[in-house]
Design a protein around this motif. Sequence first.
Motif, PDB file in Angstrom:
ATOM      1  N   GLU A 108       0.802  -0.729  -0.390  1.00 15.11           N
ATOM      2  CA  GLU A 108       0.280   0.298  -0.075  1.00 15.11           C
ATOM      3  C   GLU A 108       0.445   1.306   0.126  1.00 15.11           C
ATOM      4  OE1 GLU A 108      -2.356   2.006   3.510  1.00 15.11           O
ATOM      5  OE2 GLU A 108      -3.390   0.132   3.030  1.00 15.11           O
ATOM      6  N   SER A 109       2.048   1.395   0.557  1.00 13.54           N
ATOM      7  CA  SER A 109       3.187   2.193   0.604  1.00 13.54           C
ATOM      8  C   SER A 109       3.923   2.389   1.630  1.00 13.54           C
ATOM      9  CB  SER A 109       1.832   3.650   1.941  1.00 13.54           C
ATOM     10  OG  SER A 109       1.956   3.503   2.887  1.00 13.54           O
ATOM     11  N   THR A 110       5.121   2.841   1.352  1.00 13.30           N
ATOM     12  CA  THR A 110       6.258   3.657   2.503  1.00 13.30           C
ATOM     13  C   THR A 110       6.831   3.970   2.764  1.00 13.30           C
ATOM     14  OG1 THR A 110       8.593   2.393   2.179  1.00 13.30           O
ATOM     15  CG2 THR A 110       7.621   3.629  -0.216  1.00 13.30           C
ATOM     16  N   ALA A 111       7.669   4.135   4.045  1.00 11.41           N
ATOM     17  CA  ALA A 111       8.060   5.553   4.241  1.00 11.41           C
ATOM     18  C   ALA A 111       9.459   6.127   5.005  1.00 11.41           C
ATOM     19  CB  ALA A 111       6.840   5.680   5.315  1.00 11.41           C
ATOM     20  N   VAL A 112       9.499   6.918   4.713  1.00 12.54           N
ATOM     21  CA  VAL A 112      11.081   6.709   5.821  1.00 12.54           C
ATOM     22  C   VAL A 112      10.333   8.103   6.743  1.00 12.54           C
ATOM     23  CG1 VAL A 112      12.312   6.454   4.063  1.00 12.54           C
ATOM     24  CG2 VAL A 112      12.256   8.492   4.718  1.00 12.54           C
TER      25      VAL A 112
END
Length: 279
Positions: A108-112
């Motif tokens: 669905e998503s990736t983040a830092v």
Amino acid sequence: MDLIHIRDLRVLTVIGALPHEQEQAQPIRVDLDLHVDLTEAGISDELDDTVNYGLVADEIAAMAADNKFVLLERLADEIARNTLRFDRVEAVDVTVTKLRPPVPTALESTAVTLHRRRSDVDIPMLRPHEAIIALGSNLGDREGFLRLAVDSLDRVVAQSQVFETAPVGGPEQGAYLNMVVKIETALDPFALLRRCQRIEANAARQRVVHWGPRTLDLDVLFYDDVTISSPELLVPHPRIFERRFVLTPLEEVAPERCPDGWRDTLPPDEVTPRGQLRR
């Protein structure tokens, strides 16, 4: 440190390592936690005493939309740097979420998320202002009230010794302890005035009799080299050069602010040195 939260800021930006990602903007989500001392804003209810989150959001959105990035890490670091340029922000937590990662698996998503302090990224605070403030007390624990004021003000870079002086004008009252401090502050002149008034209130200052006795009195003598004339604030203070009990400690802190030959022109009011303020 207190926190200001900015949540779910949606921006279109060019980001990614793949060729097609560098050709078309895609949506990201930005979440920020701004580490800010909100003490002044909580008391004053003034926008100038906090960080305008609307301006922060506009700055971040414009920066992201106008630039291209390969890595989320690089974009997040640039967001942190831009946020830390706002006065009063001492640190920031940044989360940048890529809402449509180009991977074959169901994701669905990736983040830092990163944390940056002002000192980490070598962004100096805005040039501090220099203010000079006169302190006086002739009720109760006089020295204790002076100490309260010194401890409550912004960064004190110089302070005079304490002088005991006979009261000038007003009703019959006891002798004063007086001193002068020089501070560095990010507050504007009127915010500084409000800070001084709150410190007086914390010392149970009551304004009942004009020029009457008081637990604590703080007067802004100078603010940089500006001149202010308003119903709330007069800078430089209009009676500085008439008062030996102000000029004597002022000479120890900022002799360049004292007029030449002032000792020979003022009446010889009793001003007795008492030594440095005891901690």
